[in-house]
Design a protein around this motif. Structure first.
Motif, mmCIF file in Angstrom:
data_model
loop_
_atom_site.group_PDB
_atom_site.id
_atom_site.type_symbol
_atom_site.label_atom_id
_atom_site.label_comp_id
_atom_site.label_asym_id
_atom_site.label_seq_id
_atom_site.Cartn_x
_atom_site.Cartn_y
_atom_site.Cartn_z
ATOM 1 N N LEU A 262 0.767 -1.046 -0.075
ATOM 2 C CA LEU A 262 0.053 -0.011 0.073
ATOM 3 C C LEU A 262 0.959 1.028 0.073
ATOM 4 N N ARG A 263 0.446 2.288 -0.725
ATOM 5 C CA ARG A 263 1.232 3.480 -0.584
ATOM 6 C C ARG A 263 0.763 4.347 0.739
ATOM 7 N N LEU A 264 1.405 3.844 1.797
ATOM 8 C CA LEU A 264 1.297 4.574 3.135
ATOM 9 C C LEU A 264 2.457 4.639 3.794
ATOM 10 N N SER A 265 2.449 5.385 4.593
ATOM 11 C CA SER A 265 3.705 5.560 5.234
ATOM 12 C C SER A 265 3.966 4.394 6.417
ATOM 13 N N ASP A 266 5.177 4.151 6.846
ATOM 14 C CA ASP A 266 5.314 2.955 7.392
ATOM 15 C C ASP A 266 4.638 3.045 8.894
ATOM 16 N N GLU A 267 4.342 4.137 9.219
ATOM 17 C CA GLU A 267 3.663 4.241 10.575
ATOM 18 C C GLU A 267 2.109 3.904 10.213
ATOM 19 N N LYS A 268 1.854 4.247 9.286
ATOM 20 C CA LYS A 268 0.232 4.056 9.001
ATOM 21 C C LYS A 268 0.062 2.516 8.840
ATOM 22 N N LYS A 269 1.172 2.028 8.026
ATOM 23 C CA LYS A 269 0.994 0.505 8.039
ATOM 24 C C LYS A 269 1.057 -0.243 9.135
ATOM 25 N N SER A 270 1.789 0.085 10.116
ATOM 26 C CA SER A 270 1.968 -0.477 11.349
ATOM 27 C C SER A 270 0.652 -0.241 12.112
ATOM 28 N N PHE A 271 0.179 0.705 11.980
ATOM 29 C CA PHE A 271 -1.111 1.052 12.653
ATOM 30 C C PHE A 271 -2.236 0.150 12.337
ATOM 31 N N LEU A 272 -2.248 0.137 10.867
ATOM 32 C CA LEU A 272 -3.374 -0.803 10.512
ATOM 33 C C LEU A 272 -3.030 -2.335 10.932
ATOM 34 N N VAL A 273 -2.006 -2.761 11.000
ATOM 35 C CA VAL A 273 -1.680 -4.045 11.507
ATOM 36 C C VAL A 273 -1.911 -4.311 13.069
ATOM 37 N N GLU A 274 -1.973 -3.136 13.804
ATOM 38 C CA GLU A 274 -2.167 -2.992 15.238
ATOM 39 C C GLU A 274 -3.714 -2.949 15.288
ATOM 40 N N LEU A 275 -4.346 -2.636 14.385
ATOM 41 C CA LEU A 275 -5.663 -1.982 14.542
ATOM 42 C C LEU A 275 -6.727 -3.325 15.041
ATOM 43 N N PRO A 276 -6.546 -4.566 14.700
ATOM 44 C CA PRO A 276 -7.351 -5.616 15.318
ATOM 45 C C PRO A 276 -7.220 -6.031 16.703
ATOM 46 N N GLN A 277 -5.874 -5.416 17.269
ATOM 47 C CA GLN A 277 -5.719 -5.558 18.858
ATOM 48 C C GLN A 277 -6.192 -4.427 19.505
ATOM 49 N N LEU A 278 -6.515 -3.476 18.979
ATOM 50 C CA LEU A 278 -7.034 -2.156 19.688
ATOM 51 C C LEU A 278 -8.478 -2.261 20.279
ATOM 52 N N THR A 279 -8.721 -3.000 21.398
ATOM 53 C CA THR A 279 -9.948 -3.164 21.834
ATOM 54 C C THR A 279 -9.748 -2.996 23.416
ATOM 55 N N GLY A 280 -10.746 -2.395 24.165
ATOM 56 C CA GLY A 280 -10.889 -2.174 25.356
ATOM 57 C C GLY A 280 -11.480 -0.710 25.814
ATOM 58 N N GLY A 281 -11.057 -0.029 26.621
ATOM 59 C CA GLY A 281 -11.681 1.178 26.976
ATOM 60 C C GLY A 281 -11.146 2.532 26.242
ATOM 61 N N ARG A 282 -11.578 3.593 26.869
ATOM 62 C CA ARG A 282 -11.157 4.694 26.127
ATOM 63 C C ARG A 282 -9.649 4.777 25.834
ATOM 64 N N GLU A 283 -8.708 4.040 26.382
ATOM 65 C CA GLU A 283 -7.277 4.193 26.024
ATOM 66 C C GLU A 283 -7.118 3.720 24.685
ATOM 67 N N VAL A 284 -7.988 2.771 24.056
ATOM 68 C CA VAL A 284 -7.878 2.629 22.603
ATOM 69 C C VAL A 284 -7.793 3.654 21.788
ATOM 70 N N VAL A 285 -8.854 4.712 22.104
ATOM 71 C CA VAL A 285 -8.905 5.706 21.226
ATOM 72 C C VAL A 285 -7.669 6.899 21.244
ATOM 73 N N GLU A 286 -7.146 6.818 22.644
ATOM 74 C CA GLU A 286 -6.272 7.798 22.471
ATOM 75 C C GLU A 286 -4.906 7.250 21.998
ATOM 76 N N ARG A 287 -4.810 6.013 21.871
ATOM 77 C CA ARG A 287 -3.603 5.396 21.128
ATOM 78 C C ARG A 287 -3.896 5.603 19.693
ATOM 79 N N ALA A 288 -5.068 5.567 18.950
ATOM 80 C CA ALA A 288 -5.512 5.622 17.784
ATOM 81 C C ALA A 288 -5.178 7.013 17.348
ATOM 82 N N ILE A 289 -5.768 7.983 18.049
ATOM 83 C CA ILE A 289 -5.925 9.386 17.622
ATOM 84 C C ILE A 289 -4.211 9.951 17.341
ATOM 85 N N VAL A 290 -3.271 9.299 17.866
ATOM 86 C CA VAL A 290 -1.984 9.834 17.591
ATOM 87 C C VAL A 290 -1.583 9.403 16.118
ATOM 88 N N SER A 291 -2.147 8.256 15.544
ATOM 89 C CA SER A 291 -1.816 7.653 14.440
ATOM 90 C C SER A 291 -2.631 7.998 13.212
#
Lengths: 209, 383
Positions: free
Chosen positions: B215-244
């Motif tokens: 994909l034509r995405l930055s490495d940061e975005k790519k690793s975020f996409l790979v991490e996406l399915p693991q982001l489950t839980g309370g509001r902290e997952v939103v805080e984690r995602a918002i930086v990416s």
């Protein structure tokens, strides 16, 4: 306590070794006796020992929250499960194999080709994606015999070293896909047993590093 | 169960009529339970200001295909009308509500709040909780684009289960805008997108890594996409995602999730909610928040829903909407003696709490309290 299904057969030994490396000890009794269900020493996990092709069913119905099985099984059964981890061991290939110089038969060159396999869905999908009409002959074992006996033209089968193929005079015509051991998790359990499931996945991830 | 089976076996006399796979019959106490639960859910829907609608069993196939996508479109029972047009047994009720509202209820005051119950038909592989014919009870709120309608839908789902005495459940809440915002700028084929979404949906990190590689995405975005399915839980997952994520659509999705979470938290109901950023699947018509409801005792979904802002426009009236449904057969086993369960009284026409576009937390707290006291409350009708 988290119920985890393990595949009998070729994956069992490497699975148990891997889990031990991760600090999860599958009780001896389940390995040496006829018991098919047992808990580990500190009662964190309960293990079920099931046939590989049945494993996705146990997890899909939520009888086991998670399981470890080969990707070959997942491709064949297409269960509606999470597949969060590739454990890397149990590596093998799913291939199309055949006799390099088949005896001249009386078959019409345009007649539908026959393939023998333990993986009817995988075979069907593969031939369909190539636009080749096919008749799939389901066998539950000794698939390598089929081409030599004229039961089928080719086989779709799992290959680790390729020795069995060679001994039966077959060669790989094409590699369809690769397989290795995967962790599967029931969709509901993924959320309602969030902590134990995550703990299980974390433990396995650590052992992978 | 086994008793009935023995009787059935004993009755065998050679040739007997076959029963197709994936259908069910109900009788006796089971019928009473089903009807009672249905009545309870209908009463709750009324008390939240929803009106019942009864829908046709079949309609033109093409009207279902948009919303369901090709994936589900394949699983529709279809047949020919006398004039040769293609009809379909309803595989989904939301599409029918949408069509009816957009074509025949355009003078109805907004929001249009409707509930329904009935069978839907899909050619599924029967088993593992799936039937070819199953019974849905659901509701749709049409005409409100604001987040308070999303919050209402989540709260109704919780209210229903609590009324039925079900305490052990989790609502896994995601937002398809997060994923769509990330991939929308990419020039990739529909198939590629489907493969990506599928990998996220199965939380298959190894496949996801392969899929994002080209994909034509930055490495940061790519690793975020790979991490996406693991982001489950309370509001902290939103805080984690918002930086990416920086694209406005994804950021809005994350803000919405955290807003829903904080209202649910302020009502003391957060134990029923998990944020799940890897929740990307759903019918094709979903555009915003999506959720699925799971119980801790069974492996199957109790129901689910989400926001679908573009579906009604398909039928000629651009009305942002949100809704959800329960699958009755998955809810019933969780309910104890339904004889003890009371059907909530319906005090008649709903009292209207004005939201003036934006609903504050107090309004929800207030409405939740009044409803729990048995009042019939509707939010935010424009005068």
């Amino acid at each position: 306590m988290l119920t985890v299904a393990l595949s009998k057969g070729r994956l069992l030994e490497p699975t148990v070794e891997f889990l031990a490396r991760a600090g999860i000890h599958v009780p001896e009794e389940i390995l040496s006796s006829r018991r098919l269900i047992a808990s580990d020493a500190d009662a964190r996990y309960r293990f079920l020992l099931v046939k590989p092709m049945d494993l996705p069913t146990y997890v899909e119905y939520g009888v086991a929250a998670a399981g470890i099985c080969g990707r070959d099984v997942l491709l064949e059964v297409s269960p509606d499960l999470h597949q969060p981890l590739d454990l890397g061991f149990g590596r093998c290939r799913i291939v199309l194999a055949g006799n390099p110089s088949p005896a001249a038969g009386g078959r019409n060159m345009l007649s539908t080709t026959r393939v023998a396999t333990k993986y009817p869905q995988v075979a069907e999908r593969y031939f369909r994606s190539r636009g080749i009409p096919v008749e799939v002959v389901y066998l539950s074992g000794s698939v390598e015999l089929a081409p030599n006996l004229g039961l089928a033209d080719t086989i779709v089968d799992l290959v680790e070293t390729g020795r069995t193929l060679k001994e039966n005079g077959l060669e790989v015509l094409e590699e369809i896909t690769e397989s290795s051991a995967r962790v599967v998790v029931n969709r509901a359990c993924f959320h309602v047993l969030h902590e134990p499931v995550q703990e299980f996945l974390r433990t396995l991830r650590r052992a992978l590093e | 169960m086994v008793d009935q089976l023995k009787k059935d076996l004993g009755r065998f006399r050679g040739a007997i009529p076959l029963i197709p796979r994936g259908v069910q019959c109900y009788f006796g106490e089971e019928v009473n339970r089903r009807r009672r639960v249905e009545a309870i859910l209908a009463a709750i829907a009324r008390n939240w200001g929803f009106h019942e609608i009864i829908l046709p069993f079949f309609d033109y196939l093409e009207d279902f295909v948009y919303g369901l996508g090709s994936q589900l479109g394949d699983r529709v029972y279809r047949f020919l009308d006398k004039d040769g047009s293609l009809l379909a047994l309803r595989p989904d009720l939301t599409t029918l509500v949408a069509k009816t509202v957009a074509t025949r209820m355009t003078d109805h005051p907004i929001p249009v709040q409707l509930f329904y119950s009935g069978e839907v038909f899909r050619q599924e592989r029967a088993g593992a909780g799936k039937q070819k014919e199953f019974y849905q009870i659901g509701l749709e709120s049409m005409g409100v684009s604001d987040i308070w309608a999303d919050i209402e839908i989540i709260l109704i789902a919780i209210d229903c289960l609590l009324h039925l005495g079900v305490e052990e459940f989790k609502i896994a809440l995601g937002n398809v805008g997060l994923f769509n915002g990330i991939v929308s700028g990419l020039d990739v084929s529909h198939e590629k997108l489907q493969a990506l979404r599928d990998a996220v949906d199965h939380r298959d990190s190894s496949r996801l890594e392969t899929e994002v590689a080209d994909l034509r995405l930055s490495d940061e975005k790519k690793s975020f996409l790979v991490e996406l399915p693991q982001l489950t839980g309370g509001r902290e997952v939103v805080e984690r995602a918002i930086v990416s994520v920086r694209n406005p659509r994804s950021r809005r999705s994350l803000r919405e999730l955290s807003e829903i979470h904080s209202v649910v938290e302020s009502l003391g109901l957060e134990r029923f909610l998990t944020l799940d950023l890897g929740e990307v699947r759903g019918l094709d018509y979903y555009t915003g928040m999506v959720f699925k409801i799971y119980s801790s005792s069974g492996g199957f979904e109790l129901g689910g829903g989400g926001r679908y802002d573009d579906l009604l426009a398909k039928f000629g009236w651009n009305l942002p909407s949100v809704g959800f449904s329960f699958t009755l057969d998955h809810v019933l086993p969780l309910i104890g003696e339904t004889g003890n369960l009371e059907i909530p009284a319906c005090p008649g026409e709903p009292r209207v709490l004005r939201t003036d576009g934006v609903a504050s937390q107090e309004i929800f707290t207030n409405a939740w309290r009044l409803r729990r006291e048995g009042n019939c409350i509707q939010l935010g009708v424009r005068s």
